[in-house]
Design an enzyme around this catalytic site. Structure first.
Site, PDB file in Angstrom:
ATOM      1  N   ALA A  89      -4.594 130.066  28.355  1.00 13.87           N
ATOM      2  CA  ALA A  89      -5.718 129.781  27.467  1.00 13.87           C
ATOM      3  C   ALA A  89      -5.371 128.674  26.490  1.00 13.87           C
ATOM      4  O   ALA A  89      -4.199 128.350  26.279  1.00 13.87           O
ATOM      5  CB  ALA A  89      -6.117 131.042  26.692  1.00 13.87           C
ATOM      6  N   ASP A 126     -10.284 139.132  19.926  1.00 21.22           N
ATOM      7  CA  ASP A 126     -11.089 139.679  18.834  1.00 21.22           C
ATOM      8  C   ASP A 126     -11.988 138.628  18.202  1.00 21.22           C
ATOM      9  O   ASP A 126     -12.957 138.964  17.512  1.00 21.22           O
ATOM     10  CB  ASP A 126     -10.172 140.259  17.757  1.00 21.22           C
ATOM     11  CG  ASP A 126      -9.176 139.231  17.224  1.00 21.22           C
ATOM     12  OD1 ASP A 126      -8.416 138.677  18.042  1.00 21.22           O
ATOM     13  OD2 ASP A 126      -9.146 138.984  16.001  1.00 21.22           O
ATOM     14  N   TYR A 135     -13.040 128.277  19.044  1.00 21.28           N
ATOM     15  CA  TYR A 135     -12.156 129.095  19.870  1.00 21.28           C
ATOM     16  C   TYR A 135     -12.875 130.372  20.323  1.00 21.28           C
ATOM     17  O   TYR A 135     -12.879 130.706  21.513  1.00 21.28           O
ATOM     18  CB  TYR A 135     -10.887 129.442  19.106  1.00 21.28           C
ATOM     19  CG  TYR A 135     -10.021 130.469  19.799  1.00 21.28           C
ATOM     20  CD1 TYR A 135      -9.294 130.134  20.940  1.00 21.28           C
ATOM     21  CD2 TYR A 135      -9.942 131.776  19.326  1.00 21.28           C
ATOM     22  CE1 TYR A 135      -8.507 131.074  21.593  1.00 21.28           C
ATOM     23  CE2 TYR A 135      -9.160 132.724  19.961  1.00 21.28           C
ATOM     24  CZ  TYR A 135      -8.447 132.374  21.092  1.00 21.28           C
ATOM     25  OH  TYR A 135      -7.671 133.318  21.730  1.00 21.28           O
TER      26      TYR A 135
END
Length: 297
Positions: free
Chosen positions: A65, A107, A130
């Site tokens: 990622a 999260d 993000y």
């Protein structure tokens, strides 16, 4: 016994892939095969299909990622290419090969305004680039391959790579006092524990067609802390082991401005993954002690 399952993991240097290499060395039924640049590049669709097909997966772990949260604010196209478009291609390849995919998320898909821990069905509202890129990645993976488990985790640390725990220990080598934010709360999560969970979830997906094993699951260490409390525990353990430590000055978020806004509350409820996959991670303090101990030794 038959040959071990091949878990093909995207990325070569990330905390999770390195932790999977450590944890899988202790089991006979899973072989970890890591793929990464230059042969595999999430920003290059052709390399994705070719690399995965060559690796002959029984299951794909989509772990690579774009994780530079602040940098993403000024590099939106790169963040979306790596966190959304790339994983979508990974999931489509998984669909073509008829193998399940375990995709890691974050999260940061939530805005942090909830009073208690977030459950999987809570409304998503990412605050920055993000979080938006990771949320789109979730959505594209889910729509591309029904046979998936999306694992949202948070505050990841480990003996490997760049993370908060290692940054604190390194800073304490030269500074007797450190200022750390004390009004953001979350669940510190060891990548070694995440690796254990991925191995379990992967086995479950390969061993059963139960739809309850598919979908979105929250996966974090048990217990909550602020960043300052996390830092204090890191230094408490390090000091007892003869390692570096520093005094923590607790500050507010507005005293430590960053390009990307962070959720004030990152707590995730992990009852869903416990019920369906039997996964319960250790308390964050136990795992913090383990990681600090590994680094100190």
């Amino acid at each position: 016994m038959s040959r071990p399952w091949r878990f093909v993991v995207t990325g070569l240097t990330g905390q999770v892939v390195q932790s999977l290499a450590v944890r899988s060395s202790q089991c006979e039924d899973v072989q970890i095969v890591a793929i990464g640049r230059p042969d595999f590049d999430l920003a290059n669709a052709e390399t994705i299909a070719r690399s995965i097909e060559t690796a002959r997966p029984d299951l794909i772990v989509s772990a690579a990622a774009y994780t530079a949260v602040d940098q993403a604010e000024s590099n939106e196209s790169d963040a979306f290419a790596v966190n959304a478009e790339g994983p979508a291609v990974v999931a489509r390849v998984a669909k073509t090969l008829d193998v399940p995919v375990v995709h890691l998320s974050t999260d940061y898909v939530f805005d942090g305004s909830k009073a208690g821990p977030y459950v999987e069905s809570d409304p998503v509202a990412p605050l920055g680039v993000y979080g938006r890129s990771k949320l789109l990645g979730e959505q594209l993976v889910a729509s591309s391959q029904e046979n998936h488990a999306i694992l949202r985790t948070a505050w990841v640390y480990s003996p490997f790579g760049k993370n908060f725990l290692r940054t604190m220990l390194r800073a304490a080598e030269t500074r007797p006092e450190l200022s750390v934010v004390d009004d953001q709360v979350g669940n510190p999560t060891s990548a070694l524990d995440i690796a254990d969970a991925i191995l379990t979830v992967g086995r479950n997906l390969l061993g059963s067609n139960d739809l309850a094993l598919r979908g979105i699951f929250h996966l974090t260490g048990r217990g909550a802390a602020t960043w300052a409390e996390f830092a204090e525990e890191i230094f408490r353990v390090s000091k007892t082991l003869g390692g570096p430590f520093a005094k923590i000055n607790r500050i507010s978020t507005h005293e430590y401005p960053t390009p990307a806004q962070r959720p004030a509350n990152s707590q995730l409820s992990c009852e869903h993954i416990a019920e369906h996959h039997g996964v319960v991670l250790p308390n964050w303090k136990i795992s913090t002690g383990d990681v600090v101990g590994r680094l100190t030794r």
